[in-house]
Structures are given as C-alpha cells and as structure tokens.
Design a protein around this motif. Structure first.
Motif, PDB file in Angstrom:
ATOM      1  N   ASP A 116     -76.296  49.693-107.792  1.00 29.73           N
ATOM      2  CA  ASP A 116     -75.403  49.984-106.734  1.00 29.73           C
ATOM      3  C   ASP A 116     -75.367  51.731-106.579  1.00 29.73           C
ATOM      4  O   ASP A 116     -74.733  52.161-107.329  1.00 29.73           O
ATOM      5  CB  ASP A 116     -73.887  49.611-107.202  1.00 29.73           C
ATOM      6  CG  ASP A 116     -73.893  48.181-107.518  1.00 29.73           C
ATOM      7  OD1 ASP A 116     -73.580  47.341-106.529  1.00 29.73           O
ATOM      8  OD2 ASP A 116     -74.317  47.603-108.594  1.00 29.73           O
ATOM      9  N   LEU A 147     -77.074  51.576 -98.179  1.00 29.78           N
ATOM     10  CA  LEU A 147     -76.213  51.069 -99.383  1.00 29.78           C
ATOM     11  C   LEU A 147     -77.315  50.137-100.330  1.00 29.78           C
ATOM     12  O   LEU A 147     -78.164  49.286 -99.863  1.00 29.78           O
ATOM     13  CB  LEU A 147     -75.205  50.418 -98.841  1.00 29.78           C
ATOM     14  CG  LEU A 147     -74.318  51.012 -98.183  1.00 29.78           C
ATOM     15  CD1 LEU A 147     -73.016  50.074 -97.211  1.00 29.78           C
ATOM     16  CD2 LEU A 147     -73.419  51.906 -98.915  1.00 29.78           C
ATOM     17  N   VAL A 169     -76.630  47.231-103.017  1.00 29.76           N
ATOM     18  CA  VAL A 169     -75.579  46.443-103.768  1.00 29.76           C
ATOM     19  C   VAL A 169     -76.149  45.442-104.366  1.00 29.76           C
ATOM     20  O   VAL A 169     -77.108  44.744-103.855  1.00 29.76           O
ATOM     21  CB  VAL A 169     -74.507  45.746-102.963  1.00 29.76           C
ATOM     22  CG1 VAL A 169     -73.563  45.003-103.542  1.00 29.76           C
ATOM     23  CG2 VAL A 169     -73.869  47.110-102.068  1.00 29.76           C
ATOM     24  N   HIS A 170     -75.976  45.001-105.701  1.00 31.23           N
ATOM     25  CA  HIS A 170     -76.489  43.906-106.461  1.00 31.23           C
ATOM     26  C   HIS A 170     -78.142  44.467-106.568  1.00 31.23           C
ATOM     27  O   HIS A 170     -78.849  43.485-106.493  1.00 31.23           O
ATOM     28  CB  HIS A 170     -76.264  42.721-106.175  1.00 31.23           C
ATOM     29  CG  HIS A 170     -75.032  42.386-105.944  1.00 31.23           C
ATOM     30  ND1 HIS A 170     -74.363  41.539-105.120  1.00 31.23           N
ATOM     31  CD2 HIS A 170     -74.109  42.610-106.910  1.00 31.23           C
ATOM     32  CE1 HIS A 170     -73.124  41.305-105.447  1.00 31.23           C
ATOM     33  NE2 HIS A 170     -72.683  42.062-106.411  1.00 31.23           N
ATOM     34  N   ARG A 210     -80.065  45.329-104.247  1.00 32.97           N
ATOM     35  CA  ARG A 210     -80.458  45.137-102.785  1.00 32.97           C
ATOM     36  C   ARG A 210     -79.924  46.096-101.780  1.00 32.97           C
ATOM     37  O   ARG A 210     -79.031  46.340-101.833  1.00 32.97           O
ATOM     38  CB  ARG A 210     -80.588  43.519-102.355  1.00 32.97           C
ATOM     39  CG  ARG A 210     -81.190  42.624-103.444  1.00 32.97           C
ATOM     40  CD  ARG A 210     -80.895  41.259-102.958  1.00 32.97           C
ATOM     41  NE  ARG A 210     -81.292  41.083-101.533  1.00 32.97           N
ATOM     42  CZ  ARG A 210     -80.880  39.981-100.833  1.00 32.97           C
ATOM     43  NH1 ARG A 210     -80.053  39.013-101.292  1.00 32.97           N
ATOM     44  NH2 ARG A 210     -80.999  39.642 -99.731  1.00 32.97           N
ATOM     45  N   VAL A 256     -71.361  40.244-100.596  1.00 29.34           N
ATOM     46  CA  VAL A 256     -72.488  40.621 -99.956  1.00 29.34           C
ATOM     47  C   VAL A 256     -73.647  39.730-100.511  1.00 29.34           C
ATOM     48  O   VAL A 256     -73.763  39.776-101.824  1.00 29.34           O
ATOM     49  CB  VAL A 256     -72.521  42.159-100.409  1.00 29.34           C
ATOM     50  CG1 VAL A 256     -74.011  42.892 -99.900  1.00 29.34           C
ATOM     51  CG2 VAL A 256     -71.305  43.059 -99.749  1.00 29.34           C
ATOM     52  N   HIS A 257     -74.613  39.613 -99.739  1.00 34.04           N
ATOM     53  CA  HIS A 257     -75.846  38.604-100.286  1.00 34.04           C
ATOM     54  C   HIS A 257     -75.210  37.385-100.728  1.00 34.04           C
ATOM     55  O   HIS A 257     -76.153  37.257-101.860  1.00 34.04           O
ATOM     56  CB  HIS A 257     -76.641  39.772-101.069  1.00 34.04           C
ATOM     57  CG  HIS A 257     -77.228  40.864-100.457  1.00 34.04           C
ATOM     58  ND1 HIS A 257     -77.591  42.167-101.067  1.00 34.04           N
ATOM     59  CD2 HIS A 257     -77.636  41.075 -99.247  1.00 34.04           C
ATOM     60  CE1 HIS A 257     -78.020  43.041-100.417  1.00 34.04           C
ATOM     61  NE2 HIS A 257     -77.941  42.387 -99.184  1.00 34.04           N
ATOM     62  N   ARG A 263     -72.906  37.079-102.941  1.00 31.00           N
ATOM     63  CA  ARG A 263     -72.213  37.407-104.092  1.00 31.00           C
ATOM     64  C   ARG A 263     -71.008  38.183-103.934  1.00 31.00           C
ATOM     65  O   ARG A 263     -71.050  39.086-103.344  1.00 31.00           O
ATOM     66  CB  ARG A 263     -73.131  37.922-105.193  1.00 31.00           C
ATOM     67  CG  ARG A 263     -74.406  37.091-105.568  1.00 31.00           C
ATOM     68  CD  ARG A 263     -75.389  37.766-106.716  1.00 31.00           C
ATOM     69  NE  ARG A 263     -74.907  38.679-107.693  1.00 31.00           N
ATOM     70  CZ  ARG A 263     -75.362  39.428-108.429  1.00 31.00           C
ATOM     71  NH1 ARG A 263     -76.591  39.775-108.019  1.00 31.00           N
ATOM     72  NH2 ARG A 263     -74.478  40.090-109.259  1.00 31.00           N
ATOM     73  N   VAL A 296     -68.499  41.162-104.900  1.00 28.36           N
ATOM     74  CA  VAL A 296     -69.015  42.430-105.265  1.00 28.36           C
ATOM     75  C   VAL A 296     -68.399  42.842-106.139  1.00 28.36           C
ATOM     76  O   VAL A 296     -67.064  42.756-106.101  1.00 28.36           O
ATOM     77  CB  VAL A 296     -69.203  43.321-104.160  1.00 28.36           C
ATOM     78  CG1 VAL A 296     -69.235  44.937-104.528  1.00 28.36           C
ATOM     79  CG2 VAL A 296     -69.991  42.965-102.930  1.00 28.36           C
ATOM     80  N   GLY A 308     -68.848  46.006-107.874  1.00 24.86           N
ATOM     81  CA  GLY A 308     -68.990  47.490-108.091  1.00 24.86           C
ATOM     82  C   GLY A 308     -69.673  47.877-109.402  1.00 24.86           C
ATOM     83  O   GLY A 308     -69.755  46.852-110.226  1.00 24.86           O
ATOM     84  N   ALA A 309     -70.290  48.909-109.527  1.00 31.05           N
ATOM     85  CA  ALA A 309     -71.041  49.435-110.737  1.00 31.05           C
ATOM     86  C   ALA A 309     -70.011  49.337-111.982  1.00 31.05           C
ATOM     87  O   ALA A 309     -70.549  49.368-112.918  1.00 31.05           O
ATOM     88  CB  ALA A 309     -71.775  50.656-110.564  1.00 31.05           C
ATOM     89  N   ILE A 319     -69.034  49.864 -92.792  1.00 31.62           N
ATOM     90  CA  ILE A 319     -69.943  50.090 -93.835  1.00 31.62           C
ATOM     91  C   ILE A 319     -70.637  48.821 -93.994  1.00 31.62           C
ATOM     92  O   ILE A 319     -71.798  49.058 -94.482  1.00 31.62           O
ATOM     93  CB  ILE A 319     -68.809  50.640 -94.973  1.00 31.62           C
ATOM     94  CG1 ILE A 319     -68.407  51.926 -94.739  1.00 31.62           C
ATOM     95  CG2 ILE A 319     -69.911  50.589 -96.356  1.00 31.62           C
ATOM     96  CD1 ILE A 319     -67.364  52.312 -95.776  1.00 31.62           C
TER      97      ILE A 319
END
Lengths: 395, 395
Positions: free
Chosen positions: A213, A227, A229-230, A232, B229-230, B232, B234, B236-237, B323
């Motif tokens: 991420d 960006l 995320v995950h 990707r 997103v995608h 899933r 989210v 965050g890291a 974003i």
DNA sequence: CTTTTTTCATTGACAGCGGAAAAGAACTGC
DNA sequence: GCAGTTCTTTTCCGCTGTCAATGAAAAAAG
C-alpha cells in the motif's frame, strides 16, 4: 493487453510462475528460499516455477553471489536475465513522445524524445511508428528482440481493452490505440494510463518495492497520484483514480480552470506558481527557472509562494493518507526541483492534517526524470509479456 | 480471527467454496449458471462447490423459484439456509454495547442495547459476556446454535490477530480482545474495526452488493468512511484507513479538537452543528433535535449551518471520489435524519469538486440504524465462519 | 404426440498445481 | 571424515478446476 496477432488467445503463465517472476524482478538476485518466503509458496513450488523459466533463459543463476552466510549450504540466487528480451516504452504527452528501449529488467538502454507532429490519432500514430522503428533498429544493433511495446497516455485509459477512452491533452475519445498500433507495427502493444504505469514501475523497481500500500504523488505541470492498494495498482471503477489535482483544499483559494476554487493544482502546479510569483513580485517572470532563481535568492515574497504551494501539496497528501493509510508516499515529478522550497510546507501540512497517522507513513522524494514515465510504459509491456510466456516441460 | 479453541489451526474452506458461498449469500436465490458467471468458475466447479455445502445443509435449493424463463430447462436456484447457524454481532461504543443475534443470512433476529458499566477492558468484557449469555439463551430458545461472535470496535484494530491496537473512545491499547473474549465464552470470536465491519455488511448484503469499488460514508457524532477497493475492504497498511473526518477542507475553518483548522468533522459532525446553530441563533439550543426543529421551521440562519455542513461533507466525498474513483458512495449514519438539509450542499460541492468523475459515481443514501453496526460485526463473524467450514466427501 | 431446440446441471476423465516429507547437496567447523 | 546447518530438489500424492459429453426439464415446432 491487445495483441497484434490475429487471434487474441493469450497463452497464460501459471499464477505461481508470474508471481515468482515478478518477485525475482523486484528483488534482484534472490535465493529460492527467499522467494518462497515472500510469495508464501512452498519451496518445492518455487523450484518447479523457477526451472522452466531458467530453461527458457529468462532467469539465470547469479554466479557472482554476494556475502555468503557463514554456515550451511550456500544459496544459489537467481535473477532475471535482462538481455533475453527487449521492450519499448512510450509516453505520449501533449506535445512530445518520450520513448525508451528497455531490457527485461526494465533498465533503460536508449531514450528518445521527439516532438509530436500533431495531436490527431493518425499523426501521433505516425510519430509512434517512427520512433519505434528507430528503436527497433537500435535493438537489432544490440542483437536483441523487442517482445512488446507499452504506451502510456494521460487520461482515462482502459488497459484491458487497450482503448484510450478520453485524453484531455490529446483530445482523444475512444481510440483503440493498442489495436491500431499493434497492427501497424506487428508487435504486441499494451496501453495504460501514464500515472498508473509509473506507479507500477515504482512498485516493481523503485521506492515501492515490497510495499502493498503506497501512493506516488507527482508534482509539476499538473498534480497527480498513483495508488497501490492490496498490492495492486488502483484503476477506479471507471478507469479514473488518483485525481488529487482537484482536491478541494481551500474554498477561498484561487479559481481553477476546472471552475472550482482552491484546487491543489490551482495553488501548487507550475502555472499557478508562476502566476503567483508574478503577482507577488510584480516582475515579468518568464518561467519557472526564473522564479526558482528568485526564491533561491531568498526573495521572501517568492519563498512565500512556494511555501503556500508546499502546504497545498501537503494537504493533498494528508488527504490521501487519511483515506488510504498507505505505508509510504513517494513524491516525484519535475516539481521536485523546488522541493527544498516545498519541503517545510509539505511536512507541516502533512503532519498537522494526517491526524495520528502521519508517524506511520513515510514520506520519500524520488526524482523521476521524464524517461521514467516511458520506463513505466515499458514496465506495463513487461507485465503483459510475463503474463503471456508459455511454459512447457518440467520434469 | 482468533478462535477460542486451544490450537489455532483453522480448517480452510477451499477458495472456490467460500467464493461460491459469499456469492450465494449476496445474490439471494441464484442459479448455478449465474454463480458460474459471477465467479468466473466453470459450471462444473460450481456444481462441485455447491454440493458439499448443500449436504452439510448451509445451502438449500429454493423451491419457491421465481419467474421462469420462457424456454429451456428451468433453473434451480440455491440460497443460504439462514437457520443453520447463528451468530452474535456486538458493537462496542464509548458508553454502550449494541448486540444482535443474527442468522447465517445475517438477518437480525434480536437486538439488545445495554449501557457500559465501565470502559476498562475488564468491565467491557463483563458486559460483553453478559449480553452474550442473554443472546445465547435466546438462541437456545429458537433452537439454533451460535457458531461465532463478531465484535466491532472503533479505532485501530488488527483483525488477523484479534487485537485492539488503539481505541480512542475506550482508551484501550493493545488489548487481545478476541483471545480474551474467546476464552471467556468458549466461542470463536472475531474482532474488527467498526466501520470496516459495517462496510463489509453493506458489501455483502446492502447497497454495495456486486460492486468492487465503493465507499461508505457515515455522518453523525463523527464522520467516517469505509472503503472497498478491488472487491476487498481496505484496512490500510497499518490498520487505519477511511479517516475522512479530518480531511483538511478549509484553512480558515473552525478549530478542530485535533488541533487543525477546517476539518470536516469540525464543520459537519453533530457537535459542530450544534455549536454553529447556537452561535448563529444566539439561542440555548439543547440538542440536535431542537436544531433540526428550528431548521425545519425554516429558520434561514439554521438552514445555513446545515447547508455549510452539507457542503463540507460533499467536499469530503469529492475527495474520496477523486482519489479512488468508486462506483458508488453510500451515505449513512444518524446524520441522515437531516439529509434533506444537507442534500443540496452535498450534491453541489460534490459535483463541483469531483471534476469530471461525478457523473460516473452514484450517490446513495441508506439509513443504517445502530443495530446495523452490530450486524456488521455479525457479518465479520460469518466471514470467519465461512472460512472455517470443513468440507468432506464429494462424489 | 413426438421431435427439436434451448437452457440448466451433472458426470467422469484428466491435467497439473502445489504441498509434505524426505533426500540430496554444498559448505563450515571440529 | 563426521556432525551440523542451510539451501534445493525429488518423489509422491491429493485435490482442484476444466473440458467435453451427457442427462434433464421445459417450450416450441412439426
């Protein structure tokens, strides 16, 4: 992802194989054990994935080896043999084409910049074909074969279909660029959004290696953001994402060409800075270089302009971080030349606004010259290539 | 994801099976052909995934059937048999516990709200155990067995480890809640962040069904956001994401408790609205209900406060949309009661600021009463449960 | 009323992926 | 040379998901 070949059947690499391949790509010479750890595959699976890739020649054992462990059997790291395949990466801007010839490790071998002869698809295509032929000749001279071409265009790009849905700078709508360029050149062509391509390159080869991420913020003529995320690259539901240029930062801010007030771009992009420097000094400042010179000469009015721009960027970054919680934010773009002037503003606004998350997120700068964008396009081509390798024979 | 059982070995459902299960969960009675289409599995694979799930009894064929196609063999839709397993979902707030008993389809059977006897982990745990026993008795009465418990807590929660890293409202740090509650109750306990849990529930059962990219914005005492997103949710890291409450919206805005100026929450959250209504009218407005009444009485000063708040929310949403480019934004939370007053502001600011993307993103409101948060917790438990089903025997 | 067409679902054969465990390989240190 | 350690490969095997063919159930056609 569209190929020039008549049928679109793309022989698929197995998931494990491409996972291993990209892991080796990103993590340089790497031992099989380490690959297994990173990919969470069994060591047996790694062996079985690596072997055919070595047989074809894309992976080689790294004889150089590094520092050995003191004890136990020495590891046998593998790496990608860059020379086994070449790729062309092309970034199309509003008035020029930047093209690079890159190897399978995405190292730039040659770079070219040619002005666009026009913005109509036909004109751009002609320019692309011309620069491509140039680079293909170059590739012949080196003795390598070009296995794919990646084209990066700003705007709304549908990579899966290879279509440029809408590009504001080129004023294109629904141009099936991959297909057109593919048939024109006989090569496999992949098209993607430019920021996404750059982000992918950073993910594989740059400051995003190993992160699942992160965000890449580019500052310059415009302000953009890629960006991950995950693990990707984010494309958004409709092919548009990372548009931080028009984040509403300040309701009383200057008017933006988008019709809104206080967009980040209306404060911190190159034209805005130039405008504000002129207004602040009353001087007929010609270009950014001159503005920078004034600032470096410690003109407080000019420095204030940069400080304000830095603050806007910092707020934009804070927004991204608040929303996504990335592990790192990579700041890049031509605007980096003035980073010393932005830095304080960025860092202030960021730590102030990224309430409680700022400490966990690492801000990094990375100078990414223009060829890097073309390199991103090459990375896209490499990704397609990896997905299309046919593997046979194992035992 | 920590279980109460001594060893943590969780027998894993096959990927295909849980994919099919969640698809059936979300898409109600659904034919196998349709499952195949949605999951991109072969129809054979669907048959083989559905059968064992039917044998265990979690899936049943839907005899009711709906409108038949005119032609061809009629489809045989399957659905989840909700009654085959029960779950408890618990949402812990700063001063109360909301708990629901839900079936496998995540339908709420009973809801409870009990005040917290204290905020220390031990006190909260005691309250959780008490309400849990209450609901377990209820479950016995119905004749169902509770197979899992989900607990939702606001703040930084590590779901994989079942640990509450930091919860501001409860003032907790690094509390291994899943383990503690698991051993205290002998049940399998899953812990997750509250907004993520709610988002997951919306993704599976609500306005996010079938979408791979959407955002859920909650407006009320605070302003939060869950993201998918995608496909899933989210995290965050570092376990924190969707913190739109402190997006910097206006450098000249009111001071926020986070120390910054012009955070969304400082303009549009309940306390901010109350403060501004008092200031605008000079009246000793007691609570939000009263403020709402004034606004509904068409007091222009009060309406202006709401309009301004709506605008702030709209800007925050625009930021998220710029974003991430989601397909939909779901607006919910207690603040929805005043949505008619917010609406114009939200929509204006949103369409203005979400430059060129607004048309592609669909704004929806969805009233999500408090029990829905607890239902989200139950959904989390169901997700863990699905991942732990052991499948045997097929042919 | 039979046959054809259409759509849905299942079956069985099968390739092959990936895991477990054990063996092999290469090196250090004694 | 043997023990200890670490990296890699081998062998075996279960299991998954695909393919292609078959079966099933209905409407439409003849």
């Amino acid at each position: 992802m569209r190929s020039a070949s008549p049928n679109e059947a793309v022989p698929a690499t197995t998931p494990a194989a491409s996972l291993v391949f990209t892991t080796v790509l990103s993590h340089g010479p790497i031992t099989r054990t380490e690959i297994a750890r990173r990919t969470k595959l069994s060591s047996a699976a790694v062996t079985k994935a690596v072997r055919p890739l070595m047989e074809i020649g894309y992976l080689v054992e790294d004889v150089g080896e590094g520092a050995r462990r003191a004890i136990g059997r020495p590891a046998n790291p593998v790496r990608v043999d860059g020379s086994r395949a070449l790729f062309v990466g092309i970034k199309v801007t509003g008035d020029a084409i930047i093209a690079v010839l890159a190897d399978l490790c995405c190292r730039i071998l040659t770079a070219r910049t040619v002005p666009l002869s026009g913005r109509r698809p036909a004109a751009v295509l002609a320019d692309i074909v011309a620069v491509l032929h140039d680079l293909l000749t170059e590739a012949d001279a080196i003795g390598g074969r070009v296995r794919g071409v990646g084209i990066a265009v700003s705007g709304d790009v549908d990579r899966a279909e290879g279509v440029v849905r809408y590009s504001p700078f080129l004023e294109w709508r629904d141009i099936p660029l991959a297909e057109i360029a593919g048939t024109a050149t006989g090569l496999s062509v992949t098209v993607d959004n430019d920021v996404r391509a750059l982000t992918r390159a950073e993910h594989w080869f740059g400051a995003g290696v190993g992160l699942s991420d992160f965000a890449l913020v580019t500052v310059g003529a415009g302000i953009g953001c890629g960006l991950v995320v995950h693990g990707r690259v984010v494309s958004g539901a409709h092919g548009v994402a990372g548009e931080i240029g028009h984040l509403p930062i300040d309701p009383q801010g200057p008017l933006c060409y988008c019709g809104n007030r206080g967009c980040v771009e209306a404060v911190a992009a190159d034209p805005a800075i130039l405008r504000d420097v002129r207004a602040a000094t009353g001087l007929p400042v010609a270009d950014l270089a001159e503005a920078l010179e004034l600032a470096r000469g410690a003109d407080p009015r000019v420095r204030a302009v940069y400080a304000r721009a830095g603050e806007a960027i910092g707020r934009a970054i804070a927004s991204v971080v608040n929303i996504l919680g990335p592990e790192r934010v990579i700041i890049s773009g031509e605007g980096l030349a003035a980073y010393d002037l932005f830095a304080a503003g960025i860092r202030d606004a960021f730590t102030r606004s990224a309430f409680g998350i700022a400490e966990q997120c690492d801000l990094t700068t990375r100078p990414l010259p223009f060829e890097e964008w073309a390199r991103g396009a090459a990375a896209t081509a490499i990704q397609s290539f990896i997905g299309s390798i046919t593997l046979r024979a194992t035992t």
